[in-house]
Design an enzyme around this catalytic site. Structure first.
Site, mmCIF file in Angstrom:
data_model
loop_
_atom_site.group_PDB
_atom_site.id
_atom_site.type_symbol
_atom_site.label_atom_id
_atom_site.label_comp_id
_atom_site.label_asym_id
_atom_site.label_seq_id
_atom_site.Cartn_x
_atom_site.Cartn_y
_atom_site.Cartn_z
ATOM 1 N N ARG A 195 -3.849 8.123 4.805
ATOM 2 C CA ARG A 195 -3.436 6.930 5.559
ATOM 3 C C ARG A 195 -3.547 7.070 7.072
ATOM 4 O O ARG A 195 -3.392 6.076 7.779
ATOM 5 C CB ARG A 195 -2.008 6.527 5.167
ATOM 6 N N GLN B 260 0.833 -1.209 0.000
ATOM 7 C CA GLN B 260 0.000 0.000 0.000
ATOM 8 C C GLN B 260 0.868 1.260 0.000
ATOM 9 O O GLN B 260 0.570 2.241 -0.691
ATOM 10 C CB GLN B 260 -0.911 0.010 1.236
ATOM 11 N N LEU B 261 1.949 1.206 0.804
ATOM 12 C CA LEU B 261 2.831 2.381 0.918
ATOM 13 C C LEU B 261 3.394 2.799 -0.438
ATOM 14 O O LEU B 261 3.377 3.981 -0.798
ATOM 15 C CB LEU B 261 3.977 2.040 1.893
ATOM 16 N N VAL B 262 3.877 1.816 -1.208
ATOM 17 C CA VAL B 262 4.565 2.174 -2.459
ATOM 18 C C VAL B 262 3.603 2.623 -3.560
ATOM 19 O O VAL B 262 4.056 3.023 -4.634
ATOM 20 C CB VAL B 262 5.500 1.040 -2.962
ATOM 21 N N ARG B 263 2.305 2.607 -3.278
ATOM 22 C CA ARG B 263 1.349 3.192 -4.227
ATOM 23 C C ARG B 263 1.495 4.714 -4.266
ATOM 24 O O ARG B 263 1.021 5.370 -5.189
ATOM 25 C CB ARG B 263 -0.091 2.813 -3.855
ATOM 26 N N HIS C 214 -0.295 14.831 2.085
ATOM 27 C CA HIS C 214 -1.288 14.098 1.291
ATOM 28 C C HIS C 214 -1.386 12.638 1.786
ATOM 29 O O HIS C 214 -2.485 12.099 1.952
ATOM 30 C CB HIS C 214 -0.879 14.135 -0.186
ATOM 31 N N GLN D 246 13.388 -10.021 -1.292
ATOM 32 C CA GLN D 246 13.164 -11.461 -1.080
ATOM 33 C C GLN D 246 14.037 -12.299 -2.024
ATOM 34 O O GLN D 246 14.004 -13.512 -1.969
ATOM 35 C CB GLN D 246 11.686 -11.796 -1.275
ATOM 36 N N ARG D 247 14.824 -11.634 -2.868
ATOM 37 C CA ARG D 247 15.798 -12.357 -3.697
ATOM 38 C C ARG D 247 17.051 -12.661 -2.881
ATOM 39 O O ARG D 247 17.818 -13.548 -3.216
ATOM 40 C CB ARG D 247 16.204 -11.518 -4.912
HETATM 41 C C1 LIG Z 1 -8.814 3.798 2.185
HETATM 42 C C2 LIG Z 1 -8.098 3.465 0.915
HETATM 43 C C3 LIG Z 1 -8.560 2.437 0.121
HETATM 44 C C4 LIG Z 1 -7.904 2.101 -1.085
HETATM 45 N N1 LIG Z 1 -8.375 1.075 -1.844
HETATM 46 C C5 LIG Z 1 -7.764 0.765 -2.991
HETATM 47 C C6 LIG Z 1 -8.232 -0.292 -3.838
HETATM 48 O O1 LIG Z 1 -9.210 -0.961 -3.500
HETATM 49 N N2 LIG Z 1 -7.575 -0.580 -4.981
HETATM 50 C C7 LIG Z 1 -6.487 0.140 -5.390
HETATM 51 O O2 LIG Z 1 -5.922 -0.136 -6.434
HETATM 52 N N3 LIG Z 1 -6.018 1.154 -4.623
HETATM 53 C C8 LIG Z 1 -6.620 1.493 -3.456
HETATM 54 N N4 LIG Z 1 -6.130 2.521 -2.694
HETATM 55 C C9 LIG Z 1 -4.923 3.231 -3.148
HETATM 56 C C10 LIG Z 1 -5.280 4.575 -3.810
HETATM 57 O O3 LIG Z 1 -6.130 4.385 -4.900
HETATM 58 C C11 LIG Z 1 -4.011 5.306 -4.257
HETATM 59 O O4 LIG Z 1 -3.327 4.546 -5.235
HETATM 60 C C12 LIG Z 1 -3.035 5.568 -3.129
HETATM 61 O O5 LIG Z 1 -3.710 5.980 -1.974
HETATM 62 C C13 LIG Z 1 -2.027 6.641 -3.563
HETATM 63 O O6 LIG Z 1 -2.667 7.889 -3.522
HETATM 64 P P1 LIG Z 1 -2.576 9.016 -4.669
HETATM 65 O O7 LIG Z 1 -2.673 8.386 -5.994
HETATM 66 O O8 LIG Z 1 -3.530 10.104 -4.325
HETATM 67 O O9 LIG Z 1 -1.238 9.662 -4.310
HETATM 68 P P2 LIG Z 1 0.290 9.670 -4.735
HETATM 69 O O10 LIG Z 1 0.708 8.597 -5.636
HETATM 70 O O11 LIG Z 1 0.913 9.778 -3.388
HETATM 71 O O12 LIG Z 1 0.385 11.017 -5.513
HETATM 72 C C14 LIG Z 1 0.082 12.285 -4.894
HETATM 73 C C15 LIG Z 1 -0.743 13.135 -5.810
HETATM 74 O O13 LIG Z 1 0.036 13.440 -6.970
HETATM 75 C C16 LIG Z 1 -0.810 13.501 -8.100
HETATM 76 N N5 LIG Z 1 -0.393 12.454 -9.054
HETATM 77 C C17 LIG Z 1 0.502 11.464 -8.831
HETATM 78 N N6 LIG Z 1 0.644 10.714 -9.931
HETATM 79 C C18 LIG Z 1 -0.176 11.233 -10.867
HETATM 80 C C19 LIG Z 1 -0.486 10.868 -12.205
HETATM 81 N N7 LIG Z 1 0.073 9.845 -12.821
HETATM 82 N N8 LIG Z 1 -1.374 11.638 -12.870
HETATM 83 C C20 LIG Z 1 -1.957 12.695 -12.287
HETATM 84 N N9 LIG Z 1 -1.734 13.081 -10.997
HETATM 85 C C21 LIG Z 1 -0.843 12.352 -10.309
HETATM 86 C C22 LIG Z 1 -2.235 13.258 -7.600
HETATM 87 O O14 LIG Z 1 -2.818 14.510 -7.300
HETATM 88 C C23 LIG Z 1 -2.010 12.474 -6.332
HETATM 89 O O15 LIG Z 1 -3.082 12.586 -5.411
HETATM 90 C C24 LIG Z 1 -6.766 2.849 -1.498
HETATM 91 C C25 LIG Z 1 -6.313 3.900 -0.691
HETATM 92 C C26 LIG Z 1 -6.954 4.210 0.494
HETATM 93 C C27 LIG Z 1 -6.429 5.339 1.348
#
Ligand SMILES: Cc1cc2nc3c(=O)[nH]c(=O)nc-3n(C[C@H](O)[C@H](O)[C@H](O)COP(=O)(O)OP(=O)(O)OC[C@H]3O[C@@H](n4cnc5c(N)ncnc54)[C@H](O)[C@@H]3O)c2cc1C
Length: 239
Positions: free
Chosen positions: A176, A83-86, A171, A97-98
């Protein structure tokens, strides 16, 4: 065989020197005739804090991107780091893990909901034991770690180092630290916030779940019924 019950550690390793002075000077650079270096030399802490509050209050959050924070996050599950690396505006390095062998019980975590139920825990431990045995058998057969790891569970314990700037951190905290977030990443995020607030309170004023700044919950019908906006705001402001 018993996995360790959740026990994560967060350590703020480094942050930008004089982060608030730097962001304050960055904010003043747009309106003053002097150079950034001259402004930084003259700015005092009180002025920097006031300017940061004013400029970010206008929504001009780019000035706080100059402040960087690096954390060591230790003893978390792969569930958490996935989740963090999203969060894309960040830099990460994670235990691989390698290279690390997952053949002992210290390499796995048990969530407390499972640890607190004797029946669930028995099923969980038996499954982990089986996975661990299979993993070791694969290694003994000469299968490389990078392929044997395909059998490893989300419970696998890991360490990760992450660097984010103050804007991205705010953000990240919005999403989180929220009651809607999964408990492990919420615990880590809340601890990260506690630590950055100690060193740079002006950069993280009103940081936390979105409701702390907004005054209402933006999650609509997804808001957990037990979550109280006023109590959450009080809690995070006093962190
Ligand atoms: C309660 C909760 C439930 C979730 N459930 C799911 C789920 O079921 N499935 C799933 O796949 N994910 C899920 N997520 C993950 C979520 O969808 C995001 O991927 C994650 O929280 C990263 O947030 P972000 O994209 O806003 O921010 P970051 O990646 O931290 O980016 C910060 C901000 O930069 C901008 N940005 C970054 N990259 C781009 C880009 N390419 N284009 C345009 N603007 C950009 C946006 O404004 C973004 O908000 C969940 C998250 C939460 C908190």
């Amino acid at each position: 065989m018993e996995g360790e019950v959740e026990k994560l550690e967060v350590k703020l390793l480094r942050c930008t020197t004089d982060a608030e002075l730097l962001c304050g000077a960055a904010a003043l650079t747009s309106t003053r005739s002097g150079s950034p270096s001259e402004i930084l030399e003259k700015i005092d802490s009180k002025t920097a804090k006031r300017i940061i509050k004013r400029i970010t209050g206008y929504g001009h959050a780019s000035v706080i991107e100059h402040a960087y924070f690096t954390f060591s996050i230790e003893g978390v599950s792969r569930v958490m780091t996935h989740q963090l690396v999203r969060h894309r505006i960040a830099s990460y390095t994670q235990q691989s893990q390698r290279y690390v062998t997952y053949d002992t019980i210290e390499n796995y975590l048990t969530p407390s909901s499972i640890a607190n139920s004797a029946k669930a825990k028995r099923i969980f431990d038996e499954t982990l034991e089986k996975i661990s045995e299979t993993y070791k058998k694969l290694l003994r057969l000469g299968i490389p770690k990078e392929d044997a790891r395909f059998i490893l569970p989300n419970a696998a314990k890991t360490n990760i180092i992450v660097t984010m700037n103050a804007r991205e951190l705010r953000h990240f905290f919005n999403l989180r630290c929220c009651a809607r977030a999964q408990w492990e990443i919420r615990e880590a995020a809340t601890e990260m916030l506690r630590q950055v607030k100690k060193v740079t309170p002006a950069l993280f004023e009103n940081a936390g779940p979105s409701c702390v700044e907004l005054g209402y919950c933006p999650e609509g019908r997804m808001k957990p019924p037990e979550c109280n906006v006023e109590e959450t705001r009080k809690l995070f402001r006093s962190l």
